[in-house]
Structures are given as structure tokens and as C-alpha cells.
Design a protein around this motif. Structure first.
Motif, short mmCIF file in Angstrom:
data_model
loop_
_atom_site.label_atom_id
_atom_site.label_comp_id
_atom_site.label_asym_id
_atom_site.label_seq_id
_atom_site.Cartn_x
_atom_site.Cartn_y
_atom_site.Cartn_z
N THR A 114 -15.21 -51.59 -42.95
CA THR A 114 -14.54 -52.36 -43.99
C THR A 114 -15.58 -53.01 -44.90
N GLY A 115 -15.15 -53.39 -46.09
CA GLY A 115 -16.05 -54.01 -47.05
C GLY A 115 -16.14 -53.18 -48.31
N SER A 116 -16.70 -53.75 -49.35
CA SER A 116 -16.83 -53.03 -50.61
C SER A 116 -17.83 -51.90 -50.46
N GLN A 117 -17.73 -50.90 -51.35
CA GLN A 117 -18.64 -49.76 -51.28
C GLN A 117 -20.09 -50.21 -51.42
N SER A 118 -20.34 -51.16 -52.31
CA SER A 118 -21.71 -51.62 -52.50
C SER A 118 -22.25 -52.32 -51.26
N THR A 119 -21.37 -53.06 -50.56
CA THR A 119 -21.80 -53.72 -49.32
C THR A 119 -22.11 -52.69 -48.25
N LEU A 120 -21.26 -51.68 -48.13
CA LEU A 120 -21.49 -50.63 -47.14
C LEU A 120 -22.77 -49.87 -47.46
N ASP A 121 -22.95 -49.54 -48.74
CA ASP A 121 -24.15 -48.82 -49.15
C ASP A 121 -25.41 -49.61 -48.79
N GLN A 122 -25.38 -50.89 -49.10
CA GLN A 122 -26.57 -51.70 -48.83
C GLN A 122 -26.85 -51.80 -47.34
N ALA A 123 -25.80 -51.87 -46.53
CA ALA A 123 -25.99 -51.91 -45.08
C ALA A 123 -26.68 -50.64 -44.58
N VAL A 124 -26.26 -49.49 -45.11
CA VAL A 124 -26.86 -48.22 -44.70
C VAL A 124 -28.30 -48.12 -45.22
N ILE A 125 -28.52 -48.55 -46.46
CA ILE A 125 -29.87 -48.53 -47.02
C ILE A 125 -30.82 -49.39 -46.19
N THR A 126 -30.34 -50.55 -45.79
CA THR A 126 -31.16 -51.43 -44.95
C THR A 126 -31.53 -50.75 -43.65
N THR A 148 -30.46 -36.42 -47.11
CA THR A 148 -29.20 -37.12 -47.30
C THR A 148 -29.37 -38.40 -48.10
N MET A 149 -30.47 -39.10 -47.90
CA MET A 149 -30.67 -40.42 -48.50
C MET A 149 -31.45 -40.38 -49.80
N ALA A 150 -31.58 -39.22 -50.40
CA ALA A 150 -32.41 -39.10 -51.61
C ALA A 150 -31.95 -40.00 -52.73
N GLY A 151 -30.66 -40.23 -52.85
CA GLY A 151 -30.15 -41.08 -53.92
C GLY A 151 -30.54 -42.53 -53.79
N ALA A 152 -31.00 -42.93 -52.60
CA ALA A 152 -31.40 -44.32 -52.36
C ALA A 152 -32.90 -44.46 -52.16
N ASP A 153 -33.65 -43.36 -52.29
CA ASP A 153 -35.08 -43.39 -51.98
C ASP A 153 -35.82 -42.49 -52.95
N SER A 154 -36.55 -43.10 -53.88
CA SER A 154 -37.28 -42.32 -54.88
C SER A 154 -38.41 -41.50 -54.27
N GLY A 155 -38.84 -41.86 -53.06
CA GLY A 155 -39.90 -41.11 -52.40
C GLY A 155 -39.41 -40.04 -51.45
N ALA A 156 -38.10 -39.81 -51.43
CA ALA A 156 -37.54 -38.89 -50.45
C ALA A 156 -38.06 -37.47 -50.62
N TYR A 185 -31.56 -47.50 -43.10
CA TYR A 185 -32.43 -46.36 -43.44
C TYR A 185 -33.86 -46.82 -43.65
N ASP A 186 -34.04 -47.92 -44.38
CA ASP A 186 -35.38 -48.43 -44.64
C ASP A 186 -36.08 -48.80 -43.33
N ALA A 187 -35.32 -49.39 -42.40
CA ALA A 187 -35.90 -49.75 -41.10
C ALA A 187 -36.27 -48.49 -40.31
N TRP A 188 -35.39 -47.49 -40.34
CA TRP A 188 -35.68 -46.21 -39.66
C TRP A 188 -36.92 -45.56 -40.26
N LYS A 189 -36.99 -45.53 -41.57
CA LYS A 189 -38.11 -44.90 -42.26
C LYS A 189 -39.43 -45.59 -41.91
N ALA A 190 -39.43 -46.92 -41.90
CA ALA A 190 -40.64 -47.66 -41.58
C ALA A 190 -41.10 -47.41 -40.14
#
Length: 370
Positions: A5-17, A61-69, A19-24
Motif C-alpha cells: 500500500t502507499g503512493s507509487q512514488s513512496t513504493l518506488d522510493q522504498a525499492v530504490i532505497t 531491471t533497475m536501470a530507470g533508477a540507476d544511471s550507472g546500471a 536497491y541502493d543498499a543491495w548494490k553497495a
């Protein structure tokens, strides 16, 4: 299906967060050569094919959220090409040590190989194949190699790796973590090879059979002992086979003809693990493939994603001999569809990409729709 549940932007940011932790934590450039490695710190060796395959799928999959993908993905492709299997150069060697040198026979692991071409197909949709690497061509070569070396031509079931050949004792075994139904659909579309329809149907039929015959509730409980698996040390879990009858809450159910072990001092509550290993005295689990009956063995589990897999300790760490666990159908189908239930806005392409603002379901659907 449960959805967040939550707005699309909230969900997107949760996944980006996340993803960033996984990537690091897991994306590394430890070995030079322009390689990108996905590290697996809990494995016997730091770099394994499953990790590389996951890394390729997630990064594309995450290319749209990561310019270095794209740069990272191309480094993964370069790493993959530099570590071929000794049996088929279009497959990935399963394990590399800390210096990124292939070890343990330099042969393949099917679960890693299945994600590699799927990631390449995603990359082709994200960035096209006109850059440094022709993603589509590499994907088709990898898919054809899987068909040639990692599929039993009689049963159409996935083999454990390209090291399992006719006459080898694991040749008539398969593993539920390799039942990637949507991958098979994508492979058929990419190659036009109808064999992948037969492979998909064979696994769907096996899932249906396992569900019909072995998906009854089970009594399982965790013991105090533990075993060393290929990946890590895991507590031992014991399960009784067969339909359960009513019993006192918190105790294993009684099964006709099977005596439950005496707990000390009191049995833990029933437990249904994702990873487990059978112990001496527990009931044998059903063989995965009906083509040839294999003797039931004491088994140890290694890493599984959505579908639980059981493995034998009576073989070296790079040779895996599974028997499917109960509840196979539900977990295998979750595994097959695991890429489809993420927040949809994250797969928007970068502005330079040829198709702007496509979402996850649209991209993945494009790989499988006829």
C-alpha cells in the motif's frame, strides 16, 4: 496476491532505497579487467553463478533508477564471458575464488545459467543491442547452450549443471529452483525454438503432480543440531511425511505407521522451513523425476530462492543432488513469477533510451508475449 500500500512514488522510493543498499553491499569491482562482480559472502567461494545471474537481472531491471546500471551490467557481461564453463563456452563457470579464478572443475550450475540470458534479454529491451555488447545475440547463444547441456532430452527437465551427463548418477534428477516458467517463455520467444514450450510444459506438469501428491500439510520441527551445507551452517529440521491428523496444538501430528520421535523436554511448534535438511530416521522425500527412480538419501539443503530444494551431502560441493520439498507447486510458481510483482514505475527507461516510461510489467511481459 498481497500488494503493498502507499503512493507509487513512496513504493518506488522504498525499492530504490533497498536497491541502493543491495548494490553497495554486493556489487564489486575487486578483480580489475573492467569486470563487475556480484559477491556472495556466505558461499564457499566469493563469486558464484547464481549471484552473477541475480546481479544481471536486478541491474537491468533497475536501470530507470540507476544511471550507472549499464556500465555495471556491461562489466558483468565481460566477467561472464571471461569465465566460461569447460563443457560449453557459452555457459558460465559456477564458482570463482577471491582472485576471480574459476575453481571446483570450472563447470556450470543451471540455476545461475538460467538468469544470465534472462538478464541479457532485459538489457536488450532496456538499452537495445547496438552498444559494446550485442545482448540479444549473447542471450540466444546462452539459451541454446542451456538447451544443449543443461536439459535432459528425455524428460525435458532441467539438469543440475552441464557436468551431469547420461550415465552420471544425478542425470535423472531435477531441482525446483530451476523451474523458471516465465524464463522458458522468454527463451521460446527469443529463439523461436518450440523445444522451450515442451520444457515449460514438462515442468508445469511436474509442478501439478508434486502439488497433487505431496502438498499435504506436514509436521516439521527444528532440532538443536546443525549441518554444514555448501553455503552455510543451517539448523537441522525434521519433517514427517504424509497427511496430518488432528493433534494437540504445538506437537507433530500423528501419521499412521510412523512413530514421531520423543521430544526432550517438549517439542517445539511445527515449523515449515525454506531451507532444511533431513536427518537419519526421517521419512524419505519423493524423487523429483519419474523417469528413473533414485534411492532416497539423507540430504542437506543449500541456497534456494522461492522454491525449497533438498540436496545430498554424498557428493562434492559443486555437485548438487536434490529432491523437491513439500509445497513445491506454490513456491515454484512464486519463483517463476518473482520478477512480476514489484512496484511498476521503477522500470522506466532513462531519457536516452528508445522507449521512454515503460514499466516493469510491460518490460517483462514484452519478453514473453507472443
Amino acid at each position: 496476491m498481497l500488494t503493498p500500500t502507499g503512493s507509487q512514488s513512496t513504493l518506488d522510493q522504498a525499492v530504490i532505497t533497498k536497491y541502493d543498499a543491495w548494490k553497495a553491499a554486493f556489487i564489486k569491482h575487486n578483480c580489475g579487467n573492467g569486470w563487475t562482480e556480484t559477491i556472495s559472502p556466505d558461499a564457499d567461494h566469493p563469486y558464484v553463478a547464481e549471484g552473477q545471474g541475480y546481479g544481471m537481472v536486478i541491474t537491468a531491471t533497475m536501470a530507470g533508477a540507476d544511471s550507472g546500471a549499464k556500465a555495471n551490467f556491461d562489466g558483468m557481461v565481460k566477467y561472464m564471458l571471461a569465465h566460461p564453463s569447460v563443457h560449453n563456452s557459452n555457459l558460465l563457470a559456477a564458482e570463482q575464488d577471491s582472485s576471480c579464478t574459476s575453481v571446483d572443475g570450472s563447470d556450470s550450475a543451471t540455476d545461475g545459467d538460467l538468469d544470465v540470458p534472462y538478464g541479457l534479454l532485459l538489457a536488450d529491451r532496456q538499452w537495445s543491442s547496438s552498444g559494446t555488447y550485442n545482448y540479444k545475440d549473447l542471450a540466444i547463444k546462452h539459451i541454446n547452450a542451456i538447451k544443449s547441456n543443461e536439459v535432459n532430452p528425455t524428460t525435458h527437465y532441467m539438469l543440475l549443471g552441464d557436468w551431469s551427463t547420461s550415465g552420471e548418477p544425478h542425470y535423472w534428477m531435477t531441482r525446483s529452483s530451476d523451474f523458471l516458467i516465465d524464463h522458458f517463455r522468454a527463451f521460446k520467444k527469443a529463439t523461436g525454438d518450440s523445444t522451450w514450450d515442451a520444457i515449460r510444459t514438462a515442468h508445469q506438469d511436474l509442478i501439478t503432480s508434486q502439488q497433487a501428491n505431496y502438498a499435504s500439510p506436514q509436521a516439521c520441527w527444528r532440532t538443536s543440531s546443525s549441518v554444514r551445507t555448501r553455503r552455510r551452517s543451517r539448523p537441522t529440521v525434521r519433517c514427517l511425511k504424509g497427511p496430518m491428523t488432528a493433534t494437540t496444538p504445538g506437537t507433530p501430528a500423528a501419521i499412521p505407521g510412523v512413530s514421531a520421535p520423543t521430544p526432550s523436554p517438549a517439542p517445539p511448534p511445527p515449523h515449515s522451513p525454506r531451507r532444511a535438511s533431513s536427518t537419519p530416521g526421517s521419512s524419505p522425500r519423493p524423487a523429483a523425476t519419474p523417469a528413473t527412480s533414485a534411492p532416497a538419501t539423507t540430504s542437506m539443503a543449500r541456497r534456494s530462492t522461492a522454491a525449497t530444494t533438498w540436496h545430498s551431502p554424498h557428493r562434492s560441493s559443486s555437485r548438487r543432488s536434490p529432491t523437491p520439498a513439500p509445497g513445491l507447486a506454490r513456491r515454484a510458481l512464486e519463483q517463476a513469477d518473482r520478477h512480476l510483482d514489484r512496484p511498476l514505475a521503477l522500470l522506466r527507461r532513462q531519457r536516452a533510451a528508445p522507449i521512454h516510461d515503460r514499466r516493469i510489467r510491460q518490460l517483462l511481459g514484452a519478453l514473453t508475449e507472443e
